[in-house]
Design a protein around this motif. Structure first.
Motif, PDB file in Angstrom:
ATOM      1  N   THR A 149       0.852  -1.181   0.000  1.00  0.00           N
ATOM      2  CA  THR A 149       0.000   0.000   0.000  1.00  0.00           C
ATOM      3  C   THR A 149       0.889   1.232   0.000  1.00  0.00           C
ATOM      4  OG1 THR A 149      -0.111  -0.063   2.419  1.00  0.00           O
ATOM      5  CG2 THR A 149      -1.893  -1.134   1.211  1.00  0.00           C
ATOM      6  N   PRO A 150       0.540   2.224  -0.797  1.00  0.00           N
ATOM      7  CA  PRO A 150       1.418   3.391  -0.928  1.00  0.00           C
ATOM      8  C   PRO A 150       1.520   4.199   0.356  1.00  0.00           C
ATOM      9  CG  PRO A 150      -0.662   3.797  -2.037  1.00  0.00           C
ATOM     10  CD  PRO A 150      -0.665   2.351  -1.629  1.00  0.00           C
TER      11      PRO A 150
ATOM     12  N   SER B 202       7.975   2.462  -1.410  1.00  0.00           N
ATOM     13  CA  SER B 202       6.523   2.653  -1.344  1.00  0.00           C
ATOM     14  C   SER B 202       5.807   1.571  -0.541  1.00  0.00           C
ATOM     15  CB  SER B 202       5.939   2.674  -2.762  1.00  0.00           C
ATOM     16  OG  SER B 202       6.207   1.451  -3.429  1.00  0.00           O
ATOM     17  N   GLN B 203       6.554   0.692   0.096  1.00  0.00           N
ATOM     18  CA  GLN B 203       5.944  -0.413   0.825  1.00  0.00           C
ATOM     19  C   GLN B 203       6.085  -0.229   2.336  1.00  0.00           C
ATOM     20  OE1 GLN B 203       4.594  -2.983  -1.174  1.00  0.00           O
ATOM     21  NE2 GLN B 203       5.178  -1.665  -2.878  1.00  0.00           N
ATOM     22  N   SER B 204       5.085  -0.706   3.052  1.00  0.00           N
ATOM     23  CA  SER B 204       5.122  -0.679   4.513  1.00  0.00           C
ATOM     24  C   SER B 204       5.117  -2.106   5.035  1.00  0.00           C
ATOM     25  CB  SER B 204       3.911   0.066   5.076  1.00  0.00           C
ATOM     26  OG  SER B 204       3.917   1.411   4.662  1.00  0.00           O
ATOM     27  N   SER B 205       5.720  -2.302   6.186  1.00  0.00           N
ATOM     28  CA  SER B 205       5.801  -3.631   6.769  1.00  0.00           C
ATOM     29  C   SER B 205       5.661  -3.520   8.277  1.00  0.00           C
ATOM     30  CB  SER B 205       7.143  -4.269   6.391  1.00  0.00           C
ATOM     31  OG  SER B 205       7.225  -5.605   6.811  1.00  0.00           O
ATOM     32  N   PHE B 206       5.321  -4.643   8.922  1.00  0.00           N
ATOM     33  CA  PHE B 206       5.203  -4.631  10.377  1.00  0.00           C
ATOM     34  C   PHE B 206       5.628  -5.979  10.930  1.00  0.00           C
ATOM     35  CE2 PHE B 206       1.273  -6.389   8.891  1.00  0.00           C
ATOM     36  CZ  PHE B 206       0.782  -7.222   9.871  1.00  0.00           C
TER      37      PHE B 206
ATOM     38  N   GLY C 196       0.961   6.183   6.334  1.00  0.00           N
ATOM     39  CA  GLY C 196       0.576   4.974   5.616  1.00  0.00           C
ATOM     40  C   GLY C 196      -0.055   3.967   6.552  1.00  0.00           C
ATOM     41  N   TYR C 197      -0.445   2.841   5.999  1.00  0.00           N
ATOM     42  CA  TYR C 197      -0.993   1.740   6.783  1.00  0.00           C
ATOM     43  C   TYR C 197       0.039   0.635   6.902  1.00  0.00           C
ATOM     44  CZ  TYR C 197      -5.716   3.617   6.994  1.00  0.00           C
ATOM     45  OH  TYR C 197      -6.812   4.403   7.280  1.00  0.00           O
ATOM     46  N   ALA C 198       0.327   0.243   8.124  1.00  0.00           N
ATOM     47  CA  ALA C 198       1.234  -0.886   8.341  1.00  0.00           C
ATOM     48  C   ALA C 198       0.505  -2.196   8.095  1.00  0.00           C
ATOM     49  CB  ALA C 198       1.790  -0.854   9.764  1.00  0.00           C
ATOM     50  N   LEU C 199      -0.804  -2.214   8.371  1.00  0.00           N
ATOM     51  CA  LEU C 199      -1.612  -3.400   8.088  1.00  0.00           C
ATOM     52  C   LEU C 199      -3.032  -2.960   7.804  1.00  0.00           C
ATOM     53  CD1 LEU C 199      -3.695  -4.389  10.606  1.00  0.00           C
ATOM     54  CD2 LEU C 199      -1.503  -4.740  11.726  1.00  0.00           C
TER      55      LEU C 199
END
Length: 202
Positions: free
Chosen positions: A11-12, A117-121, A28-31
């Motif tokens: 998600t951007p 552009s990527q998010s992670s958790f 942004g959204y991590a999840l």
């Protein structure tokens, strides 16, 4: 002890430009809830995963860090300092004000240019049989589905360069693997029936 798991969201991230002499903010959204993942897997077991909207109800998010690529040596923020987390109907949203360091400035520019552009958790689920539900009602590509009902700890949220983790890096605990294997074991009544058929044929 629960095994730490890592997931990447395609998600951007967004840059909220600030005024003069004010730092930019990355959001942004991590999840995201109720969103089926791409096929993941371990060994012979391929699955898709979703996170229940109530999975974060009891999660410990009191001391979460923002890292670059989950690297403990590349710290970008911490809750209570320059990282804000909030849960809404979509998922876990974060707002990060990167520090005025080379790493922070590089991150802002890379996000602005769309290079990152990527998010992670990183998270764990509790040692509780109700924390996750496995079913065998998927498709040919991923026969199993995993619903995460409860997350007990969020460790970090991270902007990442890799769009997804290879299957070999998708880690789930031994209890999860046992739950998946159990889906392939015939029910007790069926085993007993097959045993009786074999005895009658002797």
């Amino acid at each position: 002890m629960s095994m730490k798991e890592i997931r990447t969201m395609a998600t951007p991230m967004e840059i909220r430009e600030a005024g003069e002499d004010q730092p930019a903010v990355i959001e942004g959204y991590a999840l995201k809830f109720n969103r089926a993942s791409d096929p993941m897997g371990f060994g012979d077991y391929q699955f898709r995963e979703q996170i229940d909207p109530h999975a974060l109800d009891d999660a410990d998010m009191s001391n979460v860090v923002a890292l670059f690529n989950h690297d403990q040596s590349q710290v970008l923020g911490r809750t209570g300092v320059n990282l804000e987390l909030s849960v809404d109907e979509t998922g876990l949203r974060y707002k990060l004000t990167p520090p005025n360091t080379q790493l922070g400035r590089d991150l802002v520019e890379n996000v602005r240019e769309g290079i990152i552009s990527q998010s992670s958790f990183a998270f764990t689920i509790p040692d509780d049989s109700d924390a996750e539900k496995w079913t065998r009602d998927g498709d040919a590509e991923a026969p199993y589905n995993r619903l995460i009902r409860s997350i007990d700890h969020i460790y970090d949220v991270s902007p990442v360069t890799t769009p997804a983790y290879p299957d070999t890096e998708v880690k789930v605990g031994a209890r999860s693997l046992d739950a998946v294997k159990a889906l392939n074991v015939p029910p007790k009544w069926q085993l007993e029936r097959e045993k009786l058929i074999l005895l009658e044929g002797i």
